[in-house]
Design an enzyme around this catalytic site. Structure first.
Site, PDB file in Angstrom:
ATOM      1  N   ASP A   1      13.600  -3.848  -6.889  1.00  0.00           N
ATOM      2  CA  ASP A   1      13.248  -2.538  -7.442  1.00  0.00           C
ATOM      3  C   ASP A   1      12.715  -1.605  -6.285  1.00  0.00           C
ATOM      4  O   ASP A   1      12.054  -0.591  -6.602  1.00  0.00           O
ATOM      5  CB  ASP A   1      11.901  -2.932  -8.543  1.00  0.00           C
ATOM      6  CG  ASP A   1      10.986  -3.528  -7.722  1.00  0.00           C
ATOM      7  OD1 ASP A   1      10.686  -4.115  -6.667  1.00  0.00           O
ATOM      8  OD2 ASP A   1       9.769  -3.205  -8.219  1.00  0.00           O
ATOM      9  N   GLU A   2      12.938  -1.918  -4.975  1.00  0.00           N
ATOM     10  CA  GLU A   2      12.377  -1.057  -3.892  1.00  0.00           C
ATOM     11  C   GLU A   2      13.352  -1.172  -2.852  1.00  0.00           C
ATOM     12  O   GLU A   2      13.997  -2.299  -2.304  1.00  0.00           O
ATOM     13  CB  GLU A   2      10.850  -1.713  -3.494  1.00  0.00           C
ATOM     14  CG  GLU A   2      10.401  -0.815  -2.514  1.00  0.00           C
ATOM     15  CD  GLU A   2       8.969  -1.306  -2.468  1.00  0.00           C
ATOM     16  OE1 GLU A   2       7.951  -0.325  -1.800  1.00  0.00           O
ATOM     17  OE2 GLU A   2       8.536  -2.543  -2.704  1.00  0.00           O
TER      18      GLU A   2
END
Length: 364
Positions: free
Chosen positions: A94-95
């Site tokens: 997610d990053e």
């Protein structure tokens, strides 16, 4: 991404929208893997024991994680990134860091690129993302947290040093609770306090990390964005339904984990020289033990056997064990010629693996 796992679950199941949600195990020994923003208002957070989360929020809804689903959506989002730059460094599902100094769309500013990317993510996945824009990775990471959720923030070169000076050191990316507490005990509470310390002082108290702390306190970070960072390790760990109290239980648990890790080694064709055992006791104290050798660990029995030998160094047990983990690293071909290490054991209980460590986990 904003509360990624929880947001995916709320998107896929409309009945969960607006409700306090935790992704993870709801049983007695479960752990929260992710919490929705509704749950965070009650103090629920990732890595919190599920029973603690339920005390804080009795109406908390638990759903089991679906990592294949999260991975699928993460790949779609990464595809959007790659429309703008090949320099994408994923940190997790997610990053990611993006270097858009020279971008494929000819967009004149990073701020506009971030806005376009966030718009496309929302349009193509119905999920929100936040962005930090700055002239180095450290400041971009700080900026990405500044307008969450569903926002973006810019730290310009003129702002950098002063922005860092005003922050508490506990909010610095890469400074965990234990390091922040050590800094506080030395009178270092803010970025300004950290900047006032000399390099020699920081090196004396924090070792090799001292030079990094000295630089980031001044808003300096020269690390490049590195796409497709090589995998440095693979591991498996388990939190047990009840604490393990006997050497026989410990050895059986370690052997099972070692066999799981070997399955990955066989599938990937990667052999490592270092085996690491992770132990978390019932009181949540965590330690690691590692052993390295000249030659890669070349069989299932050798990997499990090394892990068991490391475990035997902990006997007799002084307290029960909550979690065990086994990791293999230092892969063949990763070292420069002439850099092979002598066999050694060490205890690094104060420092947990960072997010660049790739691992498989059976813990809930």
């Amino acid at each position: 991404m904003d509360a990624f796992y929880a947001s995916v679950e709320q998107r896929d199941d409309p009945s969960l929208r607006g409700r306090p949600l935790a992704v993870g195990g709801s049983r007695e020994r479960g752990v929260v893997a992710a919490a929705s923003y509704e749950a965070r208002r009650f103090g629920v957070r990732s890595a919190m024991p599920s029973r603690t989360a339920l005390r804080l929020c009795p109406d908390l809804v638990f759903v089991p994680p679906r990592f294949e689903r999260y991975r699928e959506i993460s790949q779609r989002i990464r595809g959007i990134f790659l429309d703008y730059t090949p320099l994408v460094e994923p940190l997790s599902l997610d990053e990611a860091y993006l270097d858009v100094t020279e971008n494929l769309q000819g967009v004149p500013t990073a701020t506009r690129i971030a806005r376009e990317i966030r718009g496309r993510i929302l349009g193509e996945t119905a999920l929100t993302a936040s962005a930090g824009i700055s002239y180095n990775k450290f400041l971009a990471k700080l900026a990405s947290d500044h307008r969450k959720p569903n926002g973006q923030f810019v730290i310009t070169p003129q702002m950098g040093a002063e922005f860092v000076a005003e922050l508490e050191v506990g909010r610095f990316h890469g400074i965990g609770p234990a390091t922040a507490a050590r800094m506080n005990s030395l009178g270092i509470r803010t970025g300004r306090d950290l900047r006032e310390q000399g390099l020699a002082f920081l090196a004396a108290h924090f070792g090799k990390a001292g030079a990094h702390f000295h630089a980031i306190s001044r808003g300096e970070d020269n690390r490049p964005v590195v796409p497709d960072r090589p995998r440095k390790s693979s591991g498996s760990e388990t939190t047990y339904p009840r604490d393990l109290a006997s050497p026989e239980e410990i050895e059986a648990g370690v052997e099972a984990l070692g066999l799981e890790v070997w399955e990955w080694c066989e599938t990937s064709g990667k052999l490592g020289r270092t085996v690491t055992l992770k132990v978390k006791y019932a009181d949540f104290q965590q330690i690691t033990r590692s052993r390295s050798s000249f030659e890669p660990v070349s069989s299932r029995a050798a990997l499990a056997g090394t892990a068991i030998e490391l475990a035997r160094g902990l006997f007799p047990l002084l307290k029960k064990v909550r979690l065990l983990g086994v990791t293999v690293s230092n892969f063949e071909g990763d070292q420069a010629p002439g850099k092979a290490q002598m066999a050694f054991d060490f205890d690094d209980g104060a420092i947990a693996p960072d997010r660049t460590t790739a691992s498989r986990s059976s813990a809930s």
